[in-house]
Motif scaffolding. Sequence first.
Motif, mmCIF file in Angstrom:
data_model
loop_
_atom_site.group_PDB
_atom_site.id
_atom_site.type_symbol
_atom_site.label_atom_id
_atom_site.label_comp_id
_atom_site.label_asym_id
_atom_site.label_seq_id
_atom_site.Cartn_x
_atom_site.Cartn_y
_atom_site.Cartn_z
ATOM 1 N N GLU A 24 -15.210 -10.808 2.226
ATOM 2 C CA GLU A 24 -15.851 -12.126 2.199
ATOM 3 C C GLU A 24 -15.318 -13.074 3.271
ATOM 4 N N HIS A 25 -14.233 -12.703 3.953
ATOM 5 C CA HIS A 25 -13.723 -13.529 5.047
ATOM 6 C C HIS A 25 -14.434 -13.254 6.375
ATOM 7 N N ALA A 26 -15.262 -12.222 6.415
ATOM 8 C CA ALA A 26 -15.825 -11.764 7.693
ATOM 9 C C ALA A 26 -16.613 -12.849 8.423
ATOM 10 N N GLU A 27 -17.465 -13.579 7.718
ATOM 11 C CA GLU A 27 -18.323 -14.567 8.383
ATOM 12 C C GLU A 27 -17.495 -15.696 8.995
ATOM 13 N N GLU A 28 -16.533 -16.228 8.234
ATOM 14 C CA GLU A 28 -15.708 -17.316 8.762
ATOM 15 C C GLU A 28 -14.834 -16.830 9.922
ATOM 16 N N VAL A 33 -13.472 -16.458 15.782
ATOM 17 C CA VAL A 33 -13.178 -15.657 16.971
ATOM 18 C C VAL A 33 -14.215 -15.883 18.071
ATOM 19 N N ALA A 34 -15.406 -16.363 17.691
ATOM 20 C CA ALA A 34 -16.457 -16.597 18.687
ATOM 21 C C ALA A 34 -16.172 -17.828 19.539
ATOM 22 N N GLU A 35 -15.372 -18.764 19.003
ATOM 23 C CA GLU A 35 -15.074 -19.988 19.736
ATOM 24 C C GLU A 35 -14.363 -19.654 21.045
ATOM 25 N N HIS A 36 -14.928 -20.107 22.150
ATOM 26 C CA HIS A 36 -14.404 -19.821 23.495
ATOM 27 C C HIS A 36 -14.295 -18.316 23.764
ATOM 28 N N GLU A 37 -15.066 -17.523 23.021
ATOM 29 C CA GLU A 37 -15.062 -16.065 23.180
ATOM 30 C C GLU A 37 -13.638 -15.500 23.188
ATOM 31 N N LEU A 38 -12.871 -15.929 22.199
ATOM 32 C CA LEU A 38 -11.477 -15.523 22.095
ATOM 33 C C LEU A 38 -11.323 -14.007 22.127
ATOM 34 N N TRP A 39 -12.263 -13.318 21.531
ATOM 35 C CA TRP A 39 -12.181 -11.861 21.424
ATOM 36 C C TRP A 39 -12.266 -11.155 22.782
ATOM 37 N N ARG A 40 -12.652 -11.865 23.842
ATOM 38 C CA ARG A 40 -12.714 -11.245 25.174
ATOM 39 C C ARG A 40 -11.372 -11.288 25.916
ATOM 40 N N THR A 41 -10.336 -11.890 25.313
ATOM 41 C CA THR A 41 -9.025 -11.967 25.954
ATOM 42 C C THR A 41 -8.555 -10.558 26.294
ATOM 43 N N PRO A 49 -16.969 -10.801 17.113
ATOM 44 C CA PRO A 49 -17.685 -11.265 15.913
ATOM 45 C C PRO A 49 -18.415 -10.126 15.205
ATOM 46 N N ASP A 50 -19.110 -9.290 15.973
ATOM 47 C CA ASP A 50 -19.845 -8.177 15.358
ATOM 48 C C ASP A 50 -18.914 -7.127 14.772
ATOM 49 N N GLY A 51 -17.724 -7.004 15.344
ATOM 50 C CA GLY A 51 -16.777 -5.992 14.884
ATOM 51 C C GLY A 51 -15.874 -6.444 13.746
ATOM 52 N N MET A 52 -16.042 -7.685 13.295
ATOM 53 C CA MET A 52 -15.136 -8.226 12.276
ATOM 54 C C MET A 52 -15.159 -7.445 10.972
ATOM 55 N N PRO A 53 -16.332 -7.112 10.398
ATOM 56 C CA PRO A 53 -16.299 -6.355 9.138
ATOM 57 C C PRO A 53 -15.548 -5.021 9.271
ATOM 58 N N ALA A 54 -15.748 -4.329 10.383
ATOM 59 C CA ALA A 54 -15.062 -3.052 10.571
ATOM 60 C C ALA A 54 -13.552 -3.241 10.704
ATOM 61 N N GLY A 100 2.675 -8.816 12.973
ATOM 62 C CA GLY A 100 1.848 -8.635 14.161
ATOM 63 C C GLY A 100 0.368 -8.553 13.851
ATOM 64 N N SER A 101 -0.388 -8.127 14.866
ATOM 65 C CA SER A 101 -1.851 -8.108 14.796
ATOM 66 C C SER A 101 -2.361 -9.466 14.312
ATOM 67 N N THR A 102 -1.726 -10.512 14.855
ATOM 68 C CA THR A 102 -2.059 -11.884 14.477
ATOM 69 C C THR A 102 -2.953 -12.519 15.525
ATOM 70 N N TRP A 103 -3.970 -13.212 15.079
ATOM 71 C CA TRP A 103 -4.747 -14.067 15.983
ATOM 72 C C TRP A 103 -5.229 -15.285 15.187
ATOM 73 N N LEU A 104 -5.393 -16.377 15.903
ATOM 74 C CA LEU A 104 -5.940 -17.612 15.328
ATOM 75 C C LEU A 104 -7.059 -18.109 16.211
ATOM 76 N N GLY A 105 -8.111 -18.635 15.606
ATOM 77 C CA GLY A 105 -9.175 -19.262 16.368
ATOM 78 C C GLY A 105 -8.636 -20.389 17.226
ATOM 79 N N VAL A 106 -9.314 -20.676 18.315
ATOM 80 C CA VAL A 106 -8.829 -21.661 19.282
ATOM 81 C C VAL A 106 -8.563 -23.015 18.623
ATOM 82 N N SER A 107 -9.442 -23.451 17.739
ATOM 83 C CA SER A 107 -9.274 -24.763 17.095
ATOM 84 C C SER A 107 -8.037 -24.829 16.212
#
Length: 198
Positions: A24-28, A33-41, A49-54, A100-107
């Motif tokens: 249930e956390h996938a959408e948020e 992660v979509a903000e500033h395309e963080l996932w492209r780092t 965003p599409d890979g979040m559920p997996a 590890g395997s930590t990330w936070l949205g830009v905001s």
Amino acid sequence: MSTPYAATPVLANDRVRLVALAPEHAEELATAVAEHELWRTWYTRIPSPDGMPAEIERRRALQDAGRMAAWAVIDPSSGRAVGMTTYMNLDPDNRRLEIGSTWLGVSAQGTGINPAAKLLLLERAFEELGCVAVEFRTHWHNHQSRAAIARLGAKQDGVLRNHTVMPDGTLRDTVVFSVIEGEWPAVRSGLEHRLRIR
């Protein structure tokens, strides 16, 4: 194999709540992660965003196997999931683990959420699980992460050269940091002073 190291109780303070990572956390998390395309780092592995559920299911499967403890990072001011964090490389026999395997949205970056979460995770590791060392690892080129880890009070142990092949084929030099048991009281005091939680 079940181990207390792979358990995910709710951990909370004034700045952050860590709850067991769930579908249930996938959408948020996809929004975060979509903000500033963080996932492209390029120098880190952040789910798209599409890979979040997996990615959520991958982490939960590792937890079910006793190899990881996976949390969603919740901003209590909004109640929304803004990132992920884990215990990984669990080594109960030697009383060690990696955060590890930590990330936070830009905001959420620079708001105090990250050090507040690390305080909770380090408290559990040293005071509840009896760890003698907690490790942090990051890419040599991830200067933001290296600086953040050092600000926590962790010390650099060394650099593992050509340690990991990244998805784009580049080789990652992994910088290893740790906090050891005897350092924990000073690290805790430093984090509490920084956050003024207590």
